[in-house]
Write a protein that holds these residues in place. Structure first.
Motif, PDB file in Angstrom:
ATOM      1  N   ILE A  91       0.854  -1.189   0.000  1.00 47.79           N
ATOM      2  CA  ILE A  91       0.000   0.000   0.000  1.00 47.79           C
ATOM      3  C   ILE A  91       0.888   1.236   0.000  1.00 47.79           C
ATOM      4  N   GLY A  92       0.529   2.200  -0.850  1.00 52.94           N
ATOM      5  CA  GLY A  92       1.287   3.441  -0.973  1.00 52.94           C
ATOM      6  C   GLY A  92       2.334   3.420  -2.068  1.00 52.94           C
ATOM      7  N   ALA A  93       2.694   2.244  -2.560  1.00 50.51           N
ATOM      8  CA  ALA A  93       3.712   2.143  -3.605  1.00 50.51           C
ATOM      9  C   ALA A  93       3.120   2.524  -4.962  1.00 50.51           C
ATOM     10  N   LEU A  94       3.976   2.985  -5.858  1.00 45.06           N
ATOM     11  CA  LEU A  94       3.581   3.384  -7.203  1.00 45.06           C
ATOM     12  C   LEU A  94       3.942   2.267  -8.178  1.00 45.06           C
ATOM     13  N   TYR A  95       2.998   1.936  -9.068  1.00 45.67           N
ATOM     14  CA  TYR A  95       3.185   0.850 -10.032  1.00 45.67           C
ATOM     15  C   TYR A  95       2.882   1.348 -11.442  1.00 45.67           C
ATOM     16  N   SER A  96       3.668   0.874 -12.389  1.00 48.68           N
ATOM     17  CA  SER A  96       3.409   1.114 -13.802  1.00 48.68           C
ATOM     18  C   SER A  96       2.639  -0.091 -14.329  1.00 48.68           C
ATOM     19  N   ILE A  97       1.505   0.160 -14.967  1.00 48.73           N
ATOM     20  CA  ILE A  97       0.664  -0.917 -15.483  1.00 48.73           C
ATOM     21  C   ILE A  97       0.415  -0.672 -16.963  1.00 48.73           C
ATOM     22  N   VAL A  98       0.629  -1.715 -17.740  1.00 49.37           N
ATOM     23  CA  VAL A  98       0.496  -1.649 -19.195  1.00 49.37           C
ATOM     24  C   VAL A  98      -0.453  -2.744 -19.655  1.00 49.37           C
ATOM     25  N   ILE A  99      -1.276  -2.435 -20.646  1.00 50.21           N
ATOM     26  CA  ILE A  99      -2.085  -3.446 -21.328  1.00 50.21           C
ATOM     27  C   ILE A  99      -1.605  -3.481 -22.764  1.00 50.21           C
ATOM     28  N   ALA A 100      -1.266  -4.688 -23.234  1.00 47.94           N
ATOM     29  CA  ALA A 100      -0.712  -4.854 -24.576  1.00 47.94           C
ATOM     30  C   ALA A 100      -1.385  -6.013 -25.280  1.00 47.94           C
TER      31      ALA A 100
END
Length: 145
Positions: free
Chosen positions: A53-62
């Protein structure tokens, strides 16, 4: 082009209604950008990929993992061929099965299933023009902070 959609999210909550399964958590992510307010509710196998919780994530849909954009019929992670998956820590394959439109506005919900792990992506319709019902997609994720 390999990616259909990408965004950075902050994990706001894990299992807000209690944990239902031993290895899976329902995670709620939100963008920090007020101009592009997007919410993402997603089931994650936390035994394979723990999240904070609180962490930043990069999310991609390909639509493919091939770097040149060609659509492959199978994926072999042991193959000695570079792929989009090499750039991420957690990868799922699934299908977009439903678009839900808000009858009172411009927001939509996009539902997908990744082998039973569910995703709900919510935001303004213009943000998701590349995401179509019945499309088979990869969801890729990595922690950025």
């Amino acid at each position: 082009m390999t990616t259909l959609w990408e965004c950075n999210f902050r994990l706001k909550q894990k299992d807000p209604e209690g944990r239902k399964f031993d290895r899976v958590s329902r995670c709620i992510f939100e963008t920090d950008d007020e101009a592009k307010k997007i919410a993402l509710h997603m089931d994650i196998n936390v035994d394979v990929y723990p999240v904070e919780i609180g962490a930043l994530y990069s999310i991609v849909i390909a639509h493919t993992l091939a770097l040149d954009g060609t659509v492959e019929t199978s994926y072999d992670p042991s193959a000695d061929k570079p792929s989009l998956a090499d750039r991420y820590d957690y990868v799922m394959y699934g299908k977009i099965f439903k678009w839900v439109e808000d009858p009172h506005g411009t927001r939509v919900g996009i539902l997908a299933s990744f082998g039973g792990l569910l995703m709900l992506l919510q935001g303004d319709a213009w943000q998701f023009t590349e995401l179509q019902v019945d499309a088979h997609v990869y969801l890729l994720m990595k922690r950025t902070s």
